[in-house]
Design a protein around this motif. Structure first.
Motif, PDB file in Angstrom:
ATOM      1  N   GLU A 212       0.831  -1.203   0.000  1.00 25.18           N
ATOM      2  CA  GLU A 212       0.000   0.000   0.000  1.00 25.18           C
ATOM      3  C   GLU A 212       0.866   1.254   0.000  1.00 25.18           C
ATOM      4  N   ASN A 213       1.875   1.267   0.877  1.00 26.98           N
ATOM      5  CA  ASN A 213       2.768   2.428   0.932  1.00 26.98           C
ATOM      6  C   ASN A 213       3.482   2.659  -0.388  1.00 26.98           C
ATOM      7  N   ILE A 214       4.013   1.594  -0.941  1.00 34.83           N
ATOM      8  CA  ILE A 214       4.783   1.720  -2.184  1.00 34.83           C
ATOM      9  C   ILE A 214       3.872   2.051  -3.348  1.00 34.83           C
ATOM     10  N   GLY A 215       2.674   1.505  -3.355  1.00 38.40           N
ATOM     11  CA  GLY A 215       1.727   1.817  -4.426  1.00 38.40           C
ATOM     12  C   GLY A 215       1.359   3.289  -4.445  1.00 38.40           C
ATOM     13  N   ILE A 216       1.079   3.856  -3.268  1.00 40.75           N
ATOM     14  CA  ILE A 216       0.758   5.283  -3.195  1.00 40.75           C
ATOM     15  C   ILE A 216       1.990   6.114  -3.538  1.00 40.75           C
ATOM     16  N   ALA A 217       3.152   5.704  -3.018  1.00 41.70           N
ATOM     17  CA  ALA A 217       4.396   6.419  -3.320  1.00 41.70           C
ATOM     18  C   ALA A 217       4.703   6.381  -4.813  1.00 41.70           C
ATOM     19  N   PHE A 218       4.462   5.240  -5.429  1.00 39.28           N
ATOM     20  CA  PHE A 218       4.699   5.072  -6.864  1.00 39.28           C
ATOM     21  C   PHE A 218       3.835   6.043  -7.662  1.00 39.28           C
ATOM     22  N   GLN A 219       2.561   6.194  -7.252  1.00 38.91           N
ATOM     23  CA  GLN A 219       1.662   7.101  -7.956  1.00 38.91           C
ATOM     24  C   GLN A 219       2.053   8.556  -7.725  1.00 38.91           C
ATOM     25  N   ILE A 220       2.455   8.880  -6.503  1.00 34.92           N
ATOM     26  CA  ILE A 220       2.924  10.244  -6.225  1.00 34.92           C
ATOM     27  C   ILE A 220       4.137  10.556  -7.093  1.00 34.92           C
ATOM     28  N   LYS A 221       5.044   9.588  -7.224  1.00 38.74           N
ATOM     29  CA  LYS A 221       6.217   9.782  -8.077  1.00 38.74           C
ATOM     30  C   LYS A 221       5.795  10.008  -9.524  1.00 38.74           C
ATOM     31  N   ILE A 247      -7.159  15.905 -10.922  1.00 39.04           N
ATOM     32  CA  ILE A 247      -6.523  16.332  -9.684  1.00 39.04           C
ATOM     33  C   ILE A 247      -5.495  15.264  -9.297  1.00 39.04           C
ATOM     34  N   THR A 248      -4.275  15.666  -8.992  1.00 44.54           N
ATOM     35  CA  THR A 248      -3.230  14.738  -8.572  1.00 44.54           C
ATOM     36  C   THR A 248      -2.682  15.178  -7.214  1.00 44.54           C
ATOM     37  N   TYR A 249      -1.806  14.364  -6.663  1.00 47.41           N
ATOM     38  CA  TYR A 249      -1.186  14.721  -5.389  1.00 47.41           C
ATOM     39  C   TYR A 249      -0.416  16.031  -5.513  1.00 47.41           C
ATOM     40  N   VAL A 250       0.214  16.224  -6.667  1.00 52.44           N
ATOM     41  CA  VAL A 250       1.004  17.439  -6.893  1.00 52.44           C
ATOM     42  C   VAL A 250       0.101  18.669  -7.008  1.00 52.44           C
ATOM     43  N   THR A 251      -0.978  18.562  -7.771  1.00 47.63           N
ATOM     44  CA  THR A 251      -1.870  19.721  -7.918  1.00 47.63           C
ATOM     45  C   THR A 251      -2.599  20.032  -6.619  1.00 47.63           C
ATOM     46  N   MET A 252      -2.809  19.018  -5.787  1.00 43.54           N
ATOM     47  CA  MET A 252      -3.498  19.230  -4.521  1.00 43.54           C
ATOM     48  C   MET A 252      -2.586  19.828  -3.458  1.00 43.54           C
ATOM     49  N   PHE A 253      -1.310  19.374  -3.403  1.00 43.45           N
ATOM     50  CA  PHE A 253      -0.420  19.774  -2.307  1.00 43.45           C
ATOM     51  C   PHE A 253       0.856  20.489  -2.740  1.00 43.45           C
ATOM     52  N   GLY A 254       1.194  20.427  -4.033  1.00 43.51           N
ATOM     53  CA  GLY A 254       2.457  20.992  -4.492  1.00 43.51           C
ATOM     54  C   GLY A 254       3.580  19.964  -4.462  1.00 43.51           C
ATOM     55  N   ILE A 255       4.634  20.237  -5.213  1.00 43.70           N
ATOM     56  CA  ILE A 255       5.733  19.279  -5.361  1.00 43.70           C
ATOM     57  C   ILE A 255       6.468  19.057  -4.042  1.00 43.70           C
ATOM     58  N   GLU A 256       6.680  20.115  -3.264  1.00 37.40           N
ATOM     59  CA  GLU A 256       7.461  19.982  -2.029  1.00 37.40           C
ATOM     60  C   GLU A 256       6.823  18.985  -1.059  1.00 37.40           C
ATOM     61  N   LYS A 257       5.522  19.111  -0.816  1.00 36.75           N
ATOM     62  CA  LYS A 257       4.849  18.177   0.087  1.00 36.75           C
ATOM     63  C   LYS A 257       4.751  16.797  -0.540  1.00 36.75           C
ATOM     64  N   ALA A 258       4.543  16.744  -1.834  1.00 36.09           N
ATOM     65  CA  ALA A 258       4.484  15.450  -2.518  1.00 36.09           C
ATOM     66  C   ALA A 258       5.786  14.682  -2.322  1.00 36.09           C
ATOM     67  N   GLU A 259       6.904  15.365  -2.488  1.00 31.49           N
ATOM     68  CA  GLU A 259       8.200  14.705  -2.318  1.00 31.49           C
ATOM     69  C   GLU A 259       8.432  14.305  -0.857  1.00 31.49           C
ATOM     70  N   LYS A 260       7.970  15.127   0.087  1.00 32.19           N
ATOM     71  CA  LYS A 260       8.107  14.811   1.506  1.00 32.19           C
ATOM     72  C   LYS A 260       7.294  13.562   1.860  1.00 32.19           C
ATOM     73  N   ASP A 261       6.041  13.512   1.414  1.00 31.18           N
ATOM     74  CA  ASP A 261       5.188  12.368   1.719  1.00 31.18           C
ATOM     75  C   ASP A 261       5.664  11.112   0.997  1.00 31.18           C
ATOM     76  N   LEU A 262       6.208  11.276  -0.190  1.00 30.08           N
ATOM     77  CA  LEU A 262       6.811  10.163  -0.917  1.00 30.08           C
ATOM     78  C   LEU A 262       7.898   9.509  -0.079  1.00 30.08           C
ATOM     79  N   LYS A 263       8.742  10.315   0.540  1.00 29.80           N
ATOM     80  CA  LYS A 263       9.835   9.797   1.367  1.00 29.80           C
ATOM     81  C   LYS A 263       9.305   9.109   2.627  1.00 29.80           C
ATOM     82  N   ILE A 264       8.288   9.699   3.262  1.00 32.63           N
ATOM     83  CA  ILE A 264       7.723   9.104   4.476  1.00 32.63           C
ATOM     84  C   ILE A 264       7.147   7.722   4.177  1.00 32.63           C
ATOM     85  N   LEU A 265       6.360   7.618   3.114  1.00 33.51           N
ATOM     86  CA  LEU A 265       5.747   6.344   2.737  1.00 33.51           C
ATOM     87  C   LEU A 265       6.811   5.294   2.407  1.00 33.51           C
TER      88      LEU A 265
END
Length: 295
Positions: A212-221, A247-265
């Motif tokens: 689940e974590n990697i799947g969401i991270a993969f989509q964020i990437k 609507i994507t993770y990037v358009t909803m939160f911006g690249i900076e938060k997307a990259e941060k959440d990608l790393k956490i997941l």
């Protein structure tokens, strides 16, 4: 891990998977449908899902020979979904992996039928294993994959994704799409491979969390690459989400938060995998590189 050793191992997996896929999809009459099926399957994919299946199976000492048909079935299911995603009624893409999409190489009718045929062939292969080998673990593996590919998984996520185009959606809906459309077919290989390889129920639950974590991270990437990469590098058009008013993770939160959440997941998933010990080394390294990919 040494890059040469890692790449050699991955190439061995890919060769093993491709050889079996080629056997499964040997050309018969009517030739055109097999040509279309093979065209899409052998169009240069990363073989992510079958590799995850084999790695998960082998992590506790299981045999890749037992898991390979389920690995190939997942690749055929994934490929059918891409063929249908690219159709004019869906994403209307002309290129996939740097080559014309199936409906552009052949025609729309052939592309639809090739997708249908790949999905059906995946079930034929799994059923053959269930009937011939008569092992409960094969039944469970097929059940995991079936759920992940259906309305409870990928198709359900795809439906909500299509329904959400041009609309404002909240985070719960976005995560539903990511968990079902993308993560479901990342969880399935880890669970199916794990059960074939002899994992306990508790270990399978851990692999589900990893998936689940990697799947969401993969989509964020993917969302990040869609706005930061180029068509030449990705092998498909960039800014496709914007073009389709999604609507994507990037358009909803911006690249900076997307990259941060990608790393956490990713870090959470890697921590779980690390707990499996030395046998998990290749899976650990594979996932780490997967989420840092450039295409």
């Amino acid at each position: 891990m040494d890059n040469i050793i890692f790449e050699k191992k991955i190439n061995q997996y890919i060769d093993y998977i491709n050889n079996r896929l080629s056997e499964i999809l040997s050309i018969e009459y009517p030739e055109k449908i097999y040509e279309a099926m093979r065209y899409s399957v052998f169009a240069g994919g990363k073989r992510l899902r079958p590799i995850l299946t084999l790695m998960s199976c082998e992590m506790l000492g299981g045999s890749k020979e037992e898991a390979v048909d389920f690995a190939c079935s997942l690749e055929m299911i994934h490929t059918y979904s891409l063929i249908h995603d690219d159709l004019p009624a869906m994403d209307n893409d002309d290129f996939r992996r740097g080559a014309p999409t199936c409906h552009k190489k052949f025609d729309e009718a052939t592309a639809i039928l090739a997708g249908d045929a790949l999905l059906n062939k995946a079930y034929e292969i799994m059923v053959d294993n269930v009937i011939l080998k008569r092992k409960k673990k094969f039944q469970k593996a097929m059940k995991y994959i079936s759920d992940a590919a259906g309305v409870k998984g990928m198709i359900g996520g795809q439906v909500i994704d299509v329904m959400s185009e041009g609309k404002k959606i909240d985070l719960d809906i976005l995560l539903y799409i990511h968990k079902h459309k993308t993560a479901a077919l990342i969880i399935a290989p880890l669970k199916a491979g794990g059960i074939i390889g002899g994992m306990s129920d508790e270990e399978i639950k851990l692999m589900e969390k990893v998936g689940e974590n990697i799947g969401i991270a993969f989509q964020i990437k993917d969302d990040i690459l869609d706005v930061t990469s180029t068509t030449e590098i990705l092998g498909k058009p960039v800014f496709s989400d914007k073009r389709n008013d999604k609507i994507t993770y990037v358009t909803m939160f911006g690249i900076e938060k997307a990259e941060k959440d990608l790393k956490i997941l990713t870090d959470e998933a890697l921590e779980i995998i690390d707990g499996f010990g030395e046998r998990s080394e290749f899976l650990y390294e594979y996932i780490k590189r997967l989420v840092s990919r450039v295409k």
